[in-house]
Design an enzyme around this catalytic site. Structure first.
Site, PDB file in Angstrom:
ATOM      1  N   LYS B 150       0.838  -1.209   0.000  1.00  0.00           N
ATOM      2  CA  LYS B 150       0.000   0.000   0.000  1.00  0.00           C
ATOM      3  C   LYS B 150       0.870   1.255   0.000  1.00  0.00           C
ATOM      4  O   LYS B 150       1.904   1.300   0.676  1.00  0.00           O
ATOM      5  CB  LYS B 150      -0.886  -0.042   1.253  1.00  0.00           C
ATOM      6  CG  LYS B 150      -1.892   1.093   1.384  1.00  0.00           C
ATOM      7  CD  LYS B 150      -2.752   0.847   2.627  1.00  0.00           C
ATOM      8  CE  LYS B 150      -3.780   1.950   2.849  1.00  0.00           C
ATOM      9  NZ  LYS B 150      -4.579   1.682   4.072  1.00  0.00           N
ATOM     10  N   SER B 226      -9.263   2.089   2.959  1.00  0.00           N
ATOM     11  CA  SER B 226      -8.250   2.802   2.229  1.00  0.00           C
ATOM     12  C   SER B 226      -7.282   1.892   1.473  1.00  0.00           C
ATOM     13  O   SER B 226      -6.504   2.387   0.673  1.00  0.00           O
ATOM     14  CB  SER B 226      -7.479   3.703   3.183  1.00  0.00           C
ATOM     15  OG  SER B 226      -6.785   2.954   4.154  1.00  0.00           O
ATOM     16  N   ILE B 247      -7.441   1.349  10.388  1.00  0.00           N
ATOM     17  CA  ILE B 247      -7.697   2.076  11.639  1.00  0.00           C
ATOM     18  C   ILE B 247      -9.206   2.289  11.828  1.00  0.00           C
ATOM     19  O   ILE B 247      -9.643   2.855  12.814  1.00  0.00           O
ATOM     20  CB  ILE B 247      -6.931   3.417  11.675  1.00  0.00           C
ATOM     21  CG1 ILE B 247      -6.815   3.976  13.096  1.00  0.00           C
ATOM     22  CG2 ILE B 247      -7.590   4.455  10.741  1.00  0.00           C
ATOM     23  CD1 ILE B 247      -5.884   5.158  13.238  1.00  0.00           C
ATOM     24  N   SER B 250      -9.971  -0.251   7.047  1.00  0.00           N
ATOM     25  CA  SER B 250      -9.258  -0.045   5.785  1.00  0.00           C
ATOM     26  C   SER B 250      -8.588  -1.278   5.188  1.00  0.00           C
ATOM     27  O   SER B 250      -8.175  -1.236   4.030  1.00  0.00           O
ATOM     28  CB  SER B 250      -8.222   1.071   5.942  1.00  0.00           C
ATOM     29  OG  SER B 250      -8.865   2.325   5.939  1.00  0.00           O
TER      30      SER B 250
END
Lengths: 591, 591
Positions: B150, B226, B247, B250
């Site tokens: 990521k 995310s 968190i 994600s």
């Protein structure tokens, strides 16, 4: 009183009428006279002959009125006591009687107690005796063991004034702390709470509610703090095991000044919920609850018992890491260890008896076949500068608010003067920055430890550090100036245990001949060292113990206590602990 | 290029000339054209035929140009791939070639990549092949395995723009994140970084640096976020294993929207150091790094590998809790488990296919001999109200500063509107208060879990919760409105894994008949539910997977993955996963 209600001791709870505008002296007088009244309910346990204020060493007096059998009881460590209670050699009632008796006198000699609940304790002990008689089984691993509790830890039904006038008579606990609840499950008998200092952020013990606690070996000196009521009481045999808390040295310092064993685990292993104190919810630096005791094995008895009841199920911050007693008992600890000695932290050089104790410990470890290298101290001043910011994230605001009608005692004044940022709270983004500095520091120390691998012959990095606990022995009241030997390990969150090595006897003192391992600084490196260096005088510190500290890596609690056993054994083999002080001044064989 | 320098891929590093005042579109254009140029160095891997923008389902296209052998390679899960690499059935070079090829097309189809370093990857793979040939041994447990990373995780030598214009070309990593360093030690081959959204605090994936990432099963929908670059890439077989962070959901949300497995451990178990993002040093709520993969066993392969190198020695916040694979493999997991199903969190009821998946999972678990009870949802709205304060302790200040020249994408606008306290930073004492609220909440949830003991027949509290991952399947872009099914478990720090159960096919959809287990709210309970309820239309969500989540108690990572295996097996036994969607609408046998 049945077991189910044993912890409801509200009959001692004073009137709840709150005297907000009373001058602090009135609240103090009331608190002190309430305590006195409780002791007077058992006049047979009070000192028969008054002790003059001028008497310095009162350590022999606490057991002076005991029968031989009672003396035997209060000389047991906790491990031996629970064994003897389980085997019915002693009853719980006779044990608690003996301890209440000694605790009463300990209070008279050192002012170490706060809340007292002898009646409840004796009723509980009687219940436990009946339980053992009826079922043939102990209630738990601490069946019948008296345990003393530091004042700011909640004990249901009793005040938790924590050294604050503002909280006196306003802080009766409605619930036990998790550690206290666990002690009860394990069969312990609670009977007293013990003094802590104003703010709790002090390595001495003095407050306006109960006054100053003194060192029974030399009443001109401090018993340490903030768990100083505990250390004085346990040293006087008024408790076999006590619980304190440590966010900068508050278990280790009092245990060390009093010749005891004490243990600060890493954050998250030992129950911690249920404390009263300023800064609830402050997570940047967190304290640890732990034992003070008279043997190394009692430290693991305490930890093992705490974790036996899976406290992580009821206290979420706790880590689900069950206690591995087999490691404490030596399993998986290599036969030949490498210890690193921290001789001097680079800020304040320790007084001679402490250097001598390091030297003698080194000799003992070498003689036992271990390797010993130097620990290169790293940034102890920077560590202090950082941790003091974490202690005072709010600039000391909450302390000041709590003390509007409660004058600062001298050590509070001193620590408040350490507050950074001109006493103003940090902004939220400054706190993020401080957290990053903390993590960077922790990373540096971990790397430093990893790098010792290149200096050992074990193929591993060093297994433990042996360090002073402070630069001085138990100091004259109000003179503590340097926390760097203990607070450093709070900042990095490493487990550390303190243990006795010697006893400083001014009459037989000759300056130790120090080996080349230790290089004394030519002249004081800073004002604190200047102050502490000028303090040294063998007479000043007469008759107090000399302890050291063993430090391991984070979450290696069992390994630290396992290595503590090894160090203890090595020291016993080398020296008779009753006469160690006479060895001072012998040249080091490995110098 | 030798192994020792494998991670120095700076030849791809663009000029370091910083264009502070360039309009954001210029930086975007440069970033996108740099990426395009890299893909053009291997024209043979680009899509041969253009795909019209209107094509929704492109999931079959990513492997369309592969040979049969390459197809076999990219259909392996990571576990099988490392076995076949170790046994030399595949070379590392042919494996990375196949994955680079698919990744190239995946980028064209979904815009999932950020930094690309195929040259370095191929050189590394060749080194690994030589190593295996020369020594007969693999370099480590991930020898030759391609792993995608990521964007905000540091990979030495590459930009870490993290979806921020302000960081584009200014954030070349000089050091690997600890997880990346560990992957390299284990023999993994790094070849791409993947998209994450602006702020990272989004469950979709869109930013002004690289644009929006879309869902390959239906490009009108989000791949989640995310870690949405990861999920799109892995679903398209462009990576066998990727690392994301979580968190608030994600990892789990993108894995769930894409029919993958994903795992969020408790804080402190999996390496986390070396991320670029706002709020460094914010400790009130902490994210977790973890795997997204195509099999349950790949999740434990990742965790086991991470902990094999004792990362706690170099990353101090990590807990020294070695990975216990035996628990994942079933040891010490009771034969008969009790699962609790969370049907509805009390705030937003899940869309029908999710309720159906819960129902079918319940049937499968009962059929496998387990007990299943209801989980009584507790304060999901309160949990959100609290966690959003922890996300925005600084009132969003840092986000706003970072985005001075970087317009907010729609999901950033949405989350910024959630910021409490009128966008002002909290004061330090307010943060202490919030930490206390967090601990109180964690205590409540732990107590709630403990209390399930009275409702099970196992003699234990429930072993795990089975829950929706979100109230919707992969949603239309910019419509995410509720995080409560995932962020709740971040707030209490419980491990949670997501797993595929079904596939939603609008053509074959008939509304499921819901058993009495689920009581639908009569009318929308709040505006969010109104919005999400109105969103439901089988067509809207055509052709996307249906996943669920399994949640265990804090630090019980191995047990959660062990139970995931059990759930997986139960589902396989009940249903053929290739045809599960046709089971929709069957009456529940236990209704």
């Amino acid at each position: 009183m049945g077991l189910a209600t044993h912890d409801d001791g509200r009959r001692h709870e004073p009137s709840t009428r709150i005297i907000d505008d009373a001058p602090w002296q009135k609240l103090r007088d009331r608190k002190v006279s309430d305590r006195e009244a409780l002791l007077n309910t058992r006049p047979q346990w009070r000192l028969k002959a008054p002790v003059p204020e001028s008497a310095k060493d009162v350590s022999h007096l606490s057991i002076s009125q005991l029968t031989d059998r009672e003396k035997e009881i209060v000389h047991c460590d906790a491990t031996s006591l629970v064994q003897r209670l389980a085997s019915r050699r002693y009853t719980a009632v006779e044990v608690i009687h003996a301890y209440c008796h000694v605790a009463t006198i300990s209070q008279e000699l050192t002012n170490c107690l706060t809340e007292i609940f002898f009646d409840e304790a004796i009723a509980r002990a009687a219940e436990l005796d009946r339980h053992l008689k009826d079922t043939g089984e102990v209630l738990g691993p601490l069946h019948g063991l008296p345990v003393s509790i530091k004042d700011h830890i909640y004990v249901r039904g009793y005040d938790t004034s924590t050294g604050y006038i503002a909280w006196a008579y306003k802080s009766v606990a409605t619930k036990d702390a998790v550690a206290v609840e666990t002690l009860r499950k394990a069969g312990a008998v609670l009977y007293v709470k013990t003094a802590n200092p104003q703010t709790l952020l002090s390595l001495e013990t003095n407050n306006n509610v109960f006054g100053r606690t003194v060192n029974p070996f030399n009443r001109a000196l401090s018993p340490g703090g903030s768990s100083g009521g505990e250390s004085a009481l346990i040293a006087l045999h008024g408790s076999p095991l006590g619980i304190g808390t440590d966010i900068g040295g508050s278990i280790r310092i009092p245990a060390a000044y009093m010749g005891l064993y004490g243990f600060k685990a890493s954050v998250g292993r030992i129950p911690h919920a249920g404390l009263r104190g300023p800064h609830a919810g402050m997570e940047a630096i967190i304290g640890v609850l732990g034992p003070l005791a008279r043997s190394a094995r009692d430290l693991s008895l305490f930890c093992r018992t705490m974790l036996q009841y899976e406290p992580w199920l009821i206290e979420p911050p706790l880590l689900e890491i069950p206690w591995k007693q087999s490691i404490v008992d030596g399993q998986s600890i290599p036969k030949r260890l490498c210890f690193a000695i921290l001789w001097d932290d680079g800020v304040v050089t320790p007084h001679p008896p402490i250097l001598d104790a390091l030297q003698r410990t080194k000799r003992a470890l070498l003689a036992a076949g271990h390797e010993v290298i130097d620990w290169i101290p790293m940034e102890h001043q920077a560590a202090w500068d950082l941790i003091v910011k974490l202690y005072f994230l709010d600039g000391g605001e909450e302390y000041r608010e709590l003390q509007v009608n409660d004058p600062m005692v001298p050590q509070t004044e001193w620590i408040m003067n350490q507050a950074p940022n001109d006493g103003k709270p940090f902004g939220i983004r400054e706190t993020f920055q401080l957290n990053q500095e903390k993590e960077t520091f922790r990373h540096k120390v971990a790397t430093h430890w990893n790098e010792t691998k290149s200096r050992t012959t074990t193929g591993r990095f060093v297994d433990a550090i042996i360090s002073p606990v402070a630069a001085t022995l138990a100091p004259p009241h109000d003179t503590t100036r340097w926390w760097g030997y203990t607070s450093y390990w709070n900042l990095v969150d490493y487990p550390a245990a303190v243990f006795p090595v010697a006893h400083h006897d001014a009459r037989n003192y000759t300056p130790p001949k120090l080996s080349a391992d230790f290089v004394a600084p030519g002249s004081p490196r800073n004002d604190i060292e200047k102050f502490i260096s000028a303090q040294w005088n063998p007479e000043t510190y007469d008759n107090v113990p000399v302890n050291l500290q063993i430090i391991g890596r984070r979450l290696n609690e069992e390994k630290v206590l396992g290595m503590l056993n090894i160090v203890d054994k090595a020291l016993d083999r080398k020296v008779d602990t009753s006469t160690v002080s006479t060895l001072n001044g012998q040249p080091s064989p490995d110098a």
